[in-house]
Write a protein that holds these residues in place. Sequence first.
Motif, PDB file in Angstrom:
ATOM      1  N   GLY A   1      42.731  31.744  35.869  1.00  0.00           N
ATOM      2  CA  GLY A   1      43.051  30.545  36.647  1.00  0.00           C
ATOM      3  C   GLY A   1      43.683  30.887  37.979  1.00  0.00           C
ATOM      4  O   GLY A   1      43.396  30.249  39.004  1.00  0.00           O
ATOM      5  N   GLN A   2      44.567  31.898  37.990  1.00  0.00           N
ATOM      6  CA  GLN A   2      45.202  32.320  39.243  1.00  0.00           C
ATOM      7  C   GLN A   2      44.174  32.925  40.201  1.00  0.00           C
ATOM      8  O   GLN A   2      44.206  32.654  41.412  1.00  0.00           O
TER       9      GLN A   2
ATOM     10  N   ARG B   1      42.300  30.187  41.848  1.00  0.00           N
ATOM     11  CA  ARG B   1      43.097  29.536  42.892  1.00  0.00           C
ATOM     12  C   ARG B   1      43.135  30.385  44.157  1.00  0.00           C
ATOM     13  O   ARG B   1      43.141  29.850  45.265  1.00  0.00           O
TER      14      ARG B   1
ATOM     15  N   THR C   1      35.498  26.340  36.484  1.00  0.00           N
ATOM     16  CA  THR C   1      36.336  26.601  35.311  1.00  0.00           C
ATOM     17  C   THR C   1      35.533  27.102  34.120  1.00  0.00           C
ATOM     18  O   THR C   1      36.078  27.250  33.028  1.00  0.00           O
TER      19      THR C   1
ATOM     20  N   ASN D   1      44.140  26.447  29.743  1.00  0.00           N
ATOM     21  CA  ASN D   1      45.243  26.431  30.707  1.00  0.00           C
ATOM     22  C   ASN D   1      44.749  26.733  32.111  1.00  0.00           C
ATOM     23  O   ASN D   1      45.171  26.096  33.085  1.00  0.00           O
ATOM     24  N   GLY D   2      43.855  27.711  32.222  1.00  0.00           N
ATOM     25  CA  GLY D   2      43.288  28.045  33.527  1.00  0.00           C
ATOM     26  C   GLY D   2      42.495  26.885  34.103  1.00  0.00           C
ATOM     27  O   GLY D   2      42.551  26.627  35.316  1.00  0.00           O
TER      28      GLY D   2
ATOM     29  N   GLN E   1      43.002  23.700  33.571  1.00  0.00           N
ATOM     30  CA  GLN E   1      43.954  22.689  34.041  1.00  0.00           C
ATOM     31  C   GLN E   1      44.561  23.084  35.386  1.00  0.00           C
ATOM     32  O   GLN E   1      44.723  22.236  36.272  1.00  0.00           O
ATOM     33  N   GLU E   2      44.917  24.370  35.544  1.00  0.00           N
ATOM     34  CA  GLU E   2      45.483  24.863  36.808  1.00  0.00           C
ATOM     35  C   GLU E   2      44.543  24.571  37.970  1.00  0.00           C
ATOM     36  O   GLU E   2      44.941  24.054  39.014  1.00  0.00           O
ATOM     37  N   VAL E   3      43.285  24.930  37.781  1.00  0.00           N
ATOM     38  CA  VAL E   3      42.315  24.817  38.870  1.00  0.00           C
ATOM     39  C   VAL E   3      42.046  23.354  39.202  1.00  0.00           C
ATOM     40  O   VAL E   3      42.035  22.968  40.381  1.00  0.00           O
TER      41      VAL E   3
ATOM     42  N   ARG F   1      43.945  20.751  38.657  1.00  0.00           N
ATOM     43  CA  ARG F   1      45.146  20.181  39.282  1.00  0.00           C
ATOM     44  C   ARG F   1      45.212  20.566  40.756  1.00  0.00           C
ATOM     45  O   ARG F   1      45.523  19.745  41.620  1.00  0.00           O
ATOM     46  N   THR F   2      44.887  21.818  41.050  1.00  0.00           N
ATOM     47  CA  THR F   2      44.881  22.291  42.436  1.00  0.00           C
ATOM     48  C   THR F   2      43.850  21.542  43.274  1.00  0.00           C
ATOM     49  O   THR F   2      44.131  21.103  44.396  1.00  0.00           O
TER      50      THR F   2
END
Length: 281
Positions: free
Chosen positions: A151-152, A155, A175, A181-182, A184-186, A188-189
């Motif tokens: 996910g990082q 981003r 994704t 979790n990854g 969701q991170e992406v 959300r970004t």
Amino acid sequence: MGIIKTAKLIYEYARRDEDNNVVETVRAVDEVNLDIQEGEFVAILGRNGSGKSTIAKQMNALLFPSQGTIWIGEKDTRDEKFLWEIRQSAGMVFQNPDNQIIATVVEEDVGFGPENMGVPSKEIWKRVEESLNAVGMMAYRKASPNHLSGGQKQRVAIAGVMAMKPKCIILDEPTAMLDPNGRQEVIRTVRELNRQEGITVVLITHYMEETVHADRIIVMDQGKIQMTGTPREIFSHVQELKSMKLDVPQVTELAYELKKEGIDLPDGILTIQELVDALCQ
């Protein structure tokens, strides 16, 4: 005219045998008409082979129409003199972030695109900081991408596109290779970039939950647009989506099944809170 517009867009590719002879011509995109406005968040859904990724690659001029036209802004993608302007206006983020990350330090990777565009060094570092802040990765600017989660990394790939100051970001199943979790991170970004920075977002995905906050959903099947509307409008048609071998968000499915059992619920429930509120009433 919107930021992305197509008129009777057709894309065909040839299947070849071992001797490189054409044995079949497949129409992946079939007379698609689109009009995406600046600042919109548009999600494009479809099963594998529906044509959604082929559309995405044409938005960045990685593929060119077999027939019809696609404009980015007012620029026809087939006009070679506009090629780099188009790719600067419509940035692309792919499934696998490792295919887009080329430097050994995060901040150098984010600055790679602007550097190739001839942006002055002072402006490059300003863009790097702005882009990393926008995706919440400033704390990792000196890190090696190899030490980041999926996910990082994605981003960082988005930040690299942002640093080139595009008007639109096209995300082709960004994704698909990430854990929940990854994902969701992406997402959300991406939502924050759309809402706070006003960047037009085109999200290609087959994860239904990722689309519930979009302004508009386009459903593709067999190269054609089959449905278009708000998330609530689209996910009110559960059976029609299932006939195209597509799922709906889990909470929408649950509400649909409860309604079949006689519980009075509205169509197109999108979130757990909506379902709870409807049941409590």
